[in-house]
Motif scaffolding. Structure first.
Motif, PDB file in Angstrom:
ATOM      1  N   HIS A  24     -61.935  19.222  29.144  1.00 32.25           N
ATOM      2  CA  HIS A  24     -62.290  20.048  30.164  1.00 32.25           C
ATOM      3  C   HIS A  24     -61.796  18.912  31.476  1.00 32.25           C
ATOM      4  N   LEU A  25     -61.797  17.842  31.133  1.00 37.25           N
ATOM      5  CA  LEU A  25     -61.211  16.915  32.238  1.00 37.25           C
ATOM      6  C   LEU A  25     -59.541  16.974  32.549  1.00 37.25           C
ATOM      7  N   ILE A  26     -59.067  17.041  31.277  1.00 36.98           N
ATOM      8  CA  ILE A  26     -57.834  16.950  31.293  1.00 36.98           C
ATOM      9  C   ILE A  26     -57.405  18.482  31.812  1.00 36.98           C
ATOM     10  N   ARG A  27     -57.898  19.588  31.411  1.00 39.27           N
ATOM     11  CA  ARG A  27     -57.432  20.936  31.995  1.00 39.27           C
ATOM     12  C   ARG A  27     -57.816  20.742  33.571  1.00 39.27           C
ATOM     13  N   TRP A  28     -58.572  20.251  33.968  1.00 33.88           N
ATOM     14  CA  TRP A  28     -59.030  20.086  35.517  1.00 33.88           C
ATOM     15  C   TRP A  28     -57.974  19.255  36.089  1.00 33.88           C
ATOM     16  N   ASN A  29     -57.382  18.173  35.627  1.00 29.70           N
ATOM     17  CA  ASN A  29     -56.648  17.293  36.073  1.00 29.70           C
ATOM     18  C   ASN A  29     -55.327  17.897  36.129  1.00 29.70           C
ATOM     19  N   VAL A  30     -54.898  18.713  35.212  1.00 29.59           N
ATOM     20  CA  VAL A  30     -53.397  19.442  35.065  1.00 29.59           C
ATOM     21  C   VAL A  30     -53.525  20.501  36.105  1.00 29.59           C
ATOM     22  N   HIS A  31     -54.545  21.365  36.100  1.00 29.22           N
ATOM     23  CA  HIS A  31     -54.691  22.377  37.160  1.00 29.22           C
ATOM     24  C   HIS A  31     -54.801  21.717  38.729  1.00 29.22           C
ATOM     25  N   THR A  32     -55.248  20.696  38.774  1.00 33.00           N
ATOM     26  CA  THR A  32     -55.602  20.351  40.234  1.00 33.00           C
ATOM     27  C   THR A  32     -54.450  19.560  40.758  1.00 33.00           C
ATOM     28  N   TYR A  33     -53.618  18.632  39.663  1.00 33.99           N
ATOM     29  CA  TYR A  33     -52.304  17.919  40.205  1.00 33.99           C
ATOM     30  C   TYR A  33     -51.163  18.519  39.547  1.00 33.99           C
ATOM     31  N   ALA A  34     -50.962  18.581  38.361  1.00 32.02           N
ATOM     32  CA  ALA A  34     -49.661  18.935  37.895  1.00 32.02           C
ATOM     33  C   ALA A  34     -49.208  20.459  38.353  1.00 32.02           C
ATOM     34  N   MET A  35     -50.176  21.223  38.322  1.00 36.43           N
ATOM     35  CA  MET A  35     -49.765  22.688  38.599  1.00 36.43           C
ATOM     36  C   MET A  35     -49.651  23.088  39.999  1.00 36.43           C
ATOM     37  N   ARG A  36     -50.491  22.396  40.802  1.00 41.77           N
ATOM     38  CA  ARG A  36     -50.448  22.552  42.316  1.00 41.77           C
ATOM     39  C   ARG A  36     -49.832  21.908  43.208  1.00 41.77           C
ATOM     40  N   HIS A  37     -48.992  20.777  42.606  1.00 39.30           N
ATOM     41  CA  HIS A  37     -48.399  19.716  43.581  1.00 39.30           C
ATOM     42  C   HIS A  37     -47.034  20.415  44.012  1.00 39.30           C
ATOM     43  N   THR A  38     -46.658  20.136  45.412  1.00 34.83           N
ATOM     44  CA  THR A  38     -45.172  20.596  45.777  1.00 34.83           C
ATOM     45  C   THR A  38     -44.362  19.501  45.132  1.00 34.83           C
ATOM     46  N   PHE A  39     -43.451  19.795  44.370  1.00 37.85           N
ATOM     47  CA  PHE A  39     -42.503  18.916  43.504  1.00 37.85           C
ATOM     48  C   PHE A  39     -41.531  18.532  44.543  1.00 37.85           C
ATOM     49  N   GLN A  40     -41.220  19.075  45.661  1.00 34.13           N
ATOM     50  CA  GLN A  40     -40.206  18.720  46.619  1.00 34.13           C
ATOM     51  C   GLN A  40     -38.631  18.734  46.055  1.00 34.13           C
ATOM     52  N   GLY A  41     -38.156  19.764  45.508  1.00 31.73           N
ATOM     53  CA  GLY A  41     -36.721  19.980  45.095  1.00 31.73           C
ATOM     54  C   GLY A  41     -36.615  21.002  44.027  1.00 31.73           C
ATOM     55  N   SER A  42     -35.532  21.042  43.757  1.00 31.56           N
ATOM     56  CA  SER A  42     -35.092  22.382  42.830  1.00 31.56           C
ATOM     57  C   SER A  42     -35.539  21.994  41.453  1.00 31.56           C
ATOM     58  N   ASP A  43     -35.529  23.052  40.488  1.00 29.74           N
ATOM     59  CA  ASP A  43     -35.604  22.829  39.221  1.00 29.74           C
ATOM     60  C   ASP A  43     -34.753  21.723  38.549  1.00 29.74           C
ATOM     61  N   PRO A  44     -33.326  22.016  38.840  1.00 27.71           N
ATOM     62  CA  PRO A  44     -32.339  20.835  38.427  1.00 27.71           C
ATOM     63  C   PRO A  44     -32.862  19.463  38.726  1.00 27.71           C
ATOM     64  N   GLU A  45     -33.046  19.261  40.148  1.00 28.98           N
ATOM     65  CA  GLU A  45     -33.525  18.211  40.673  1.00 28.98           C
ATOM     66  C   GLU A  45     -34.933  17.381  39.732  1.00 28.98           C
ATOM     67  N   LEU A  46     -35.896  18.406  39.645  1.00 29.34           N
ATOM     68  CA  LEU A  46     -36.999  17.860  38.789  1.00 29.34           C
ATOM     69  C   LEU A  46     -36.729  17.366  37.448  1.00 29.34           C
ATOM     70  N   GLY A  47     -35.734  18.429  36.814  1.00 27.83           N
ATOM     71  CA  GLY A  47     -35.291  17.932  35.609  1.00 27.83           C
ATOM     72  C   GLY A  47     -34.529  16.752  35.543  1.00 27.83           C
ATOM     73  N   ALA A  48     -33.811  16.231  36.237  1.00 25.13           N
ATOM     74  CA  ALA A  48     -33.109  15.212  36.319  1.00 25.13           C
ATOM     75  C   ALA A  48     -34.108  13.982  36.589  1.00 25.13           C
ATOM     76  N   GLY A  49     -34.914  14.173  37.599  1.00 24.92           N
ATOM     77  CA  GLY A  49     -36.006  13.022  37.421  1.00 24.92           C
ATOM     78  C   GLY A  49     -36.736  12.772  36.468  1.00 24.92           C
ATOM     79  N   LEU A  50     -37.066  14.010  35.858  1.00 29.09           N
ATOM     80  CA  LEU A  50     -38.094  13.785  34.727  1.00 29.09           C
ATOM     81  C   LEU A  50     -37.216  13.016  33.418  1.00 29.09           C
ATOM     82  N   GLU A  51     -36.045  13.381  33.379  1.00 32.06           N
ATOM     83  CA  GLU A  51     -35.093  12.870  32.278  1.00 32.06           C
ATOM     84  C   GLU A  51     -35.109  11.539  32.525  1.00 32.06           C
ATOM     85  N   ARG A  52     -34.798  11.020  33.772  1.00 31.87           N
ATOM     86  CA  ARG A  52     -34.767   9.563  34.145  1.00 31.87           C
ATOM     87  C   ARG A  52     -36.024   8.881  33.581  1.00 31.87           C
ATOM     88  N   MET A  53     -37.135   9.406  33.927  1.00 31.63           N
ATOM     89  CA  MET A  53     -38.465   8.757  33.414  1.00 31.63           C
ATOM     90  C   MET A  53     -38.755   9.042  31.978  1.00 31.63           C
TER      91      MET A  53
END
Length: 152
Positions: A24-53
């Motif tokens: 229940h906490l994980i679902r809340w955290n994902v919904h509150t942060y990961a799904m609602r955050h402004t990622f500031q960039g295009s999908d390709p830029e996000l993908g490149a940042g994720l791949e670096r990490m």
């Protein structure tokens, strides 16, 4: 107040148990942060940042991905959202160098309980949990975690 849960086994098994216990906490955290955050960039830029990490984690702590898979399966949350939350995707602003988040981690070694690690716990909206981790391979430790992520 925290309840202390003990996670043992392989990294996948510890992730699976974390996912089940804190579902229940994980679902809340994902919904509150990961799904609602402004990622500031295009999908390709996000993908490149994720791949670096991902590359950084593959080098420093390759077991993280097994644990994230267990967390995803145990919580019933799609793996991509667990990975994005763990990698703090919102910190991957395009055209900026990678830098650690603003939280401060602290640690100490105790005689009876091994390594104890905690963080600043500076966001009152987040749900935290206290876990004792006893990996099949590695150093046992106690840590305050953000459910849905791994300790590194």
């Amino acid at each position: 107040m925290f309840n202390c849960e003990t996670l043992t086994g392989t990294h996948y098994e510890m992730g699976l148990r974390e996912g089940r216990i804190f579902r229940h906490l994980i679902r809340w955290n994902v919904h509150t942060y990961a799904m609602r955050h402004t990622f500031q960039g295009s999908d390709p830029e996000l993908g490149a940042g994720l791949e670096r990490m991902r590359q950084i984690y593959r080098t420093l702590a390759p077991w993280v991905f097994e644990e994230l898979q267990g967390i995803a399966e145990g919580s019933g949350v799609d793996y991509i959202w667990i990975e994005r939350m763990h990698l703090r995707v919102w910190n991957l602003v395009p055209n900026k160098s990678l830098s650690p988040g603003g939280c401060t981690a602290i640690g100490m070694v105790t005689e009876g309980h091994g390594v104890v690690v905690g963080g600043t716990l500076d966001d009152p909206r987040q749900s935290y949990a206290l876990v004792r981790r006893v990996p099949k391979e590695g150093i046992p430790h106690i840590q305050v975690i953000w459910p849905g992520t791994t300790p590194i």
